[in-house]
Design an enzyme around this catalytic site. Structure first.
Site, PDB file in Angstrom:
ATOM      1  N   CYS A  79       0.531   3.152   5.915  1.00 44.05           N
ATOM      2  CA  CYS A  79       0.955   1.840   6.380  1.00 44.05           C
ATOM      3  C   CYS A  79       0.828   0.845   5.228  1.00 44.05           C
ATOM      4  O   CYS A  79       0.043   1.062   4.306  1.00 44.05           O
ATOM      5  CB  CYS A  79       0.086   1.394   7.552  1.00 44.05           C
ATOM      6  SG  CYS A  79      -1.672   1.359   7.141  1.00 44.05           S
ATOM      7  N   HIS A  97      -9.784   2.564  -1.220  1.00 44.47           N
ATOM      8  CA  HIS A  97      -8.330   2.401  -1.162  1.00 44.47           C
ATOM      9  C   HIS A  97      -7.857   1.368  -2.186  1.00 44.47           C
ATOM     10  O   HIS A  97      -7.634   0.224  -1.853  1.00 44.47           O
ATOM     11  CB  HIS A  97      -7.956   1.992   0.282  1.00 44.47           C
ATOM     12  CG  HIS A  97      -6.563   1.514   0.453  1.00 44.47           C
ATOM     13  ND1 HIS A  97      -5.473   2.167  -0.094  1.00 44.47           N
ATOM     14  CD2 HIS A  97      -6.055   0.440   1.132  1.00 44.47           C
ATOM     15  CE1 HIS A  97      -4.374   1.507   0.238  1.00 44.47           C
ATOM     16  NE2 HIS A  97      -4.695   0.458   0.967  1.00 44.47           N
ATOM     17  N   CYS A 101       0.817  -1.212   0.000  1.00 40.07           N
ATOM     18  CA  CYS A 101       0.000   0.000   0.000  1.00 40.07           C
ATOM     19  C   CYS A 101       0.848   1.257   0.000  1.00 40.07           C
ATOM     20  O   CYS A 101       0.332   2.356  -0.190  1.00 40.07           O
ATOM     21  CB  CYS A 101      -0.934   0.004   1.206  1.00 40.07           C
ATOM     22  SG  CYS A 101      -1.906  -1.495   1.261  1.00 40.07           S
TER      23      CYS A 101
END
Ligand SMILES: NC(=O)c1ccc[n+]([C@@H]2O[C@H](COP(=O)([O-])OP(=O)(O)OC[C@H]3O[C@@H](n4cnc5c(N)ncnc54)[C@H](O)[C@@H]3O)[C@@H](O)[C@H]2O)c1
Lengths: 445, 429
Positions: free
Chosen positions: B416, B385, B93
């Protein structure tokens, strides 16, 4: 988007069928393409009255490589130009008839008739005013008689505006005015820059086009870019995907902005200042319809149309005028009005009010613009074949498309050409005017 | 340049497509389709048609084998000059932010003058892999030289081998889904359900307000008919969210993490335009902010007893110290909402004297932040996301926020990532 009927009626099978059924066979219009000569053949030039513009016209034709014929030449002309400036009374109009009748008879298809006259309002005597005004009746009727995609238009040139003539004359002769027919265009004295570049007249200029994601706006973006301008393409954020495609196609930039947002003027001005240091051409094209008979129309429909079609144009233009140095010297503002704003249209009280309002706006602003060496004009399209009109019922559409002297709907590019021409340096003498791009529509004529 | 201080890369703006919920608006779009469209939107916004940009760096977390050279192929399909070099990166990510850092570093070193950083992910068109049995059998079949050998290879294929392996959102070394990992951290830090739901509601409200005031007009370009993020629920409330059943950590009767305070699977792409100040000026493009510095960190979530998504808590103090800043010196905070609890646990850790002393080796805790400066234009809980696309979304919108707030405004990006990693960066207008 093309006019399928015109294409069909001119195809092999279509042409036979159309003739047998006695249907109109609309001509394929002569539209501008880069590199095209001003005229596809020679021109006849003659005078009625004193003809003070004869030399100016002669120079325009010769500079463009056009052979100038006398009225009795055998060759078929592609254009006939009549300089009728200085007619003092009806008797002198006989000369107009004498020149035009034989020349127009031999006019080639997609020919052009341009008459130059003096403004009737400035005539010294009633007889003079009558003769000047008579030209209008002559041109408008001749435009209706012409076939084969030919057009006739009248330029009104006051004393002292000689330098303003070349640009409009070239426009009416060229393919850029394909769907402009039966119009009377007054010019005024102006500083017209010499040596216009006909291939890329807008080179180095920055042009804003609102409503550029599709339809007429996208066509305007293409033509302005073809003529050399960097196009800032504006449309609502929701139309952003198509807007980006248009911007990328024309090598311009996309600005997603709802022109009715309260901060739209500030954002547009800021964007133009930060990214381009100013703007040369502003085309107010974004527009919406919310049709209903007046008695059934709710406030929302009325207000939405006014906000987009009129108030936003006022607010954006005001902000550009007020922002120091953003509207560059020689700037051009062109507003898209509509035939409905001239003739009215059932079910369109809101739309027609907004489009008539636009006409009032450009007329009122003309002096302020002239003082800056700038111009502000409106273009009023007639029936234009777009995705919007393509959704109309076939019969309504086909009738609507043919209620004009050219017997066909115009294309978005026709409106775009008129607008791009008004943005050219050579159009400096056209200010506060409404140019109809309607093929001489029967509505509001 | 004579000074030893390298120049700073400027952030000029960005573009993304609205993020779509999995198997919805972008179900038929590939990573390459979405990244190409995103690049084209950026090209249109900044007039980059035919421009040879220094480098385009992007990546995807979930990749097909056909996504070979994904970024370069997307560049070739875009309106950028075909002579624009490109390469792929992947840091889970953190991909999008790491891509921006890589581009910024090359600009800072003077190796390139301009660059585009991006990321894309699809959970709808995710690669399905064949199981190991089938893969071996197919390889054997391809290598078989005789009819007999071919038949033997085919005979090895059993119905069971034909079930494809879908990619799992699970940590390879623990077998736990990311949400399950977060549930452990959530419990450890005692993050309440109410706080999580409240953070989620704020995210939706802030993003909706940002759309309404036109903040996203020059950050997003509609795609395939979608004009706003599909996950956005402007009218959601704490009461509505309170009705949802927990989905992670459900072995605990007091589980708190629901679909409402966790980010859903999403499809989308983003891109950011960076350059030197000189390049920006030459192109008439205003500088929104500079990417000042960046830091990564990793934690041992397998054996070290640290939470999988806690690495940013370690990276941020290093970044602040290097730049002589305290946590409170920042004007805006963008902390990626993988889960509402991730953000809350990170903030709580920075407030904790024990954590800051024992884990971070600091004399005093970093302290609390002004919550009104956190994710002010919404974040992943509302927008969604699409893993690699989040970094670009945040960098572009934070840069714009800093620009609007005026010169000298500072902002933090904290993201994160799977594998116990974190990528953080400092921006300044
Ligand atoms: N098509 C015709 O026959 C015709 C005739 C006369 C006049 N006109 C006028 O020409 C113009 C263009 O018409 P068209 O046929 O291309 O229409 P269209 O509907 O195809 O295009 C209009 C564009 O304006 C945009 N727009 C609408 N509201 C906007 C806003 N608030 N901010 C920014 N953009 C906005 C739309 O998104 C759309 O892309 C309009 O002003 C219309 O009234 C059209």
């Amino acid at each position: 988007m093309s006019d399928w009927y015109t294409t069909f009626a001119n195809s092999g099978v279509g042409s036979t069928l159309v003739t047998q059924l006695g249907l109109p066979r609309p001509a394929v219009l002569r539209r501008y393409e880069p590199g095209q000569p001003l005229l596809p053949g020679p021109a006849v030039l003659g005078t009625a009255g004193e003809g003070r513009l004869r030399d100016t016209v002669d120079a325009v034709l010769r500079d463009a490589g056009v052979t100038v014929l006398t009225a009795d030449a055998d060759e078929r002309p592609a254009a006939v130009v009549l300089d009728a400036t200085g007619v003092t009374g009806p008797a002198q109009l006989a000369a107009a008839h004498d020149l035009l009748a034989p020349a127009v008879k031999r006019l080639r298809p997609t020919g052009r008739v341009v008459v130059l006259g003096d403004p009737p309002a400035e005539a010294g005597t009633p007889a003079q005013a009558a003769a000047r005004q008579a030209l209008e009746g002559l041109v408008r009727s001749l435009a209706k008689e012409l076939r084969g995609g030919s057009t006739a238009n009248l330029l009104l040139v006051p004393e002292g505006a000689e330098a303003s003539v070349a640009g409009p004359l070239r426009f009416f002769l060229s393919g850029r005015s394909a769907y402009v027919d039966g119009q009377v265009l007054p010019v005024s004295p102006a500083d017209v820059p010499a040596g216009a570049d006909d291939e890329r007249p807008l080179a180095g200029r920055v042009a804003v086009v609102t409503g550029a994601a599709r339809g007429i706006g996208a066509a305007i973006a293409r033509v302005l870019s073809r003529d050399g301008a960097h196009v800032v393409a504006v449309d609502v954020p929701a139309a952003g995907e198509a807007l980006a495609e248009v911007a990328n196609e024309v090598g311009g930039t996309a600005l997603q902005l709802d022109i009715t947002a309260p901060d739209a003027p500030r954002r547009l001005v800021g964007h133009l200042r930060e990214r381009h240091g100013g703007v040369d051409v502003v085309v107010h094209n974004a527009g919406i319809t919310r049709d209903k008979l007046l008695v059934n129309m709710d406030a929302a429909r009325w207000n939405a149309v006014m906000a987009v079609n009129l108030q936003a144009q006022l607010d954006l233009t005001r902000a550009l005028l007020d922002a120091d140095g953003v509207l560059r010297p020689g700037a051009r503002v062109v507003s898209v009005s509509s035939q409905s704003g001239i003739a009215g249209n059932r079910g369109q009280t809101n739309y027609a009010a907004s489009k008539a309002g636009v006409i009032g706006m450009v007329r009122a602003w003309a002096p302020e613009f002239a003082a800056r060496g700038a111009t502000v004009n409106a273009v009023a399209p007639g029936f234009i074949v777009t995705e919007m009109t393509a959704r109309m019922p076939l019969s309504t559409r086909e009738v609507g498309a043919r209620l004009n002297s050219l017997q066909q709907g115009g294309l978005p590019v026709d409106v775009a050409e008129a607008i791009a021409w008004l943005a050219q340096p050579g159009a400096a003498g056209v200010n506060g005017q409404v140019l109809r791009v309607c093929g001489q529509s029967l509505l509001g004529a | 340049m004579s000074s030893s201080q390298p120049r700073r890369a400027a952030v000029l703006g960005g573009n993304r497509i609205p993020f779509a919920r999995s198997n919805s608006a972008y179900a038929q779009a590939s990573n390459q389709d979405m990244l190409t469209a995103t690049l084209d939107g950026l090209v249109a916004r900044f007039g980059l048609q035919g421009e040879r940009v220094g480098e385009v760096v992007a990546g995807a977390v979930l990749k097909h084998s056909r996504d070979f050279n994904l970024t370069r192929e997307s560049v070739l399909g875009s309106r950028l000059s075909a002579a624009t070099p490109a390469y792929d990166v992947q840091q889970a990510c953190g991909t999008g932010l790491e891509a921006a850092v890589l581009v910024a570093n090359k600009i800072a070193l003077g190796q390139i003058e301009s660059g585009i950083a991006g990321g894309v992910d699809t959970t709808s068109d995710a690669p399905l892999a064949v199981g190991d049995d089938l893969r071996r059998a197919l390889l054997e079949l391809a290598g078989a030289r005789s009819v007999g050998a071919r038949l033997r290879a085919i005979a090895r294929i059993r119905p069971g081998s034909l079930v494809p392996e879908a990619p799992r959102n699970a940590e390879p070394r623990t077998g736990l889904a990311m949400g399950e990992h977060q549930a452990i951290t959530t419990r450890e830090w005692g993050i309440s359900r109410e706080d999580q739901d409240e953070l989620a509601v704020r995210s939706h409200r802030n993003l909706a307000a940002a759309y309404d005031r036109g903040f996203l007009d020059d950050l997003v370009t509609p795609y395939l008919g979608l004009t706003r993020d599909q996950n956005l629920r402007p009218d959601t409330t704490v009461e509505k969210l309170a009705t949802l059943e927990p989905v992670f950590g459900t072995d605990d009767p007091a589980a708190t993490m629901t679909a409402g305070n966790s980010t859903p699977l999403t499809d989308g792409a983003s891109a950011v335009l960076l350059s030197s100040d000189e390049w920006a000026a030459e192109h008439g493009l205003p500088v929104l902010a500079h990417l000042v510095d960046a830091q990564t960190a990793a934690v041992d979530h397998v054996h070290g007893g640290e939470g999988l998504l806690m690495a940013p808590a370690y990276a941020v103090p290093v970044l602040l110290a290097r730049n002589g800043l305290t946590l409170q010196d920042l004007d805006f905070y963008e902390i990626h909402e993988a889960f509402a609890a991730t953000v809350l646990a990170t903030l709580k850790a920075w407030e904790s004297p024990a954590f800051c002393e024992e884990k971070l080796g600091l004399d005093a805790p970093l302290g609390a932040i002004d919550r009104d400066r956190l994710n002010v234009n919404g974040s992943s809980l509302a927008a969604g996301h699409p893993f690699a696309a989040t970094g670009g979304r945040i960098v572009a919108s934070l840069a714009k926020q800093l620009h609007e707030a005026g010169p000298g405004t500072r902002g933090l990006v904290s993201i994160c990532a799977a594998g116990g990693q974190g990528v953080v960066a400092l921006l300044e207008s």
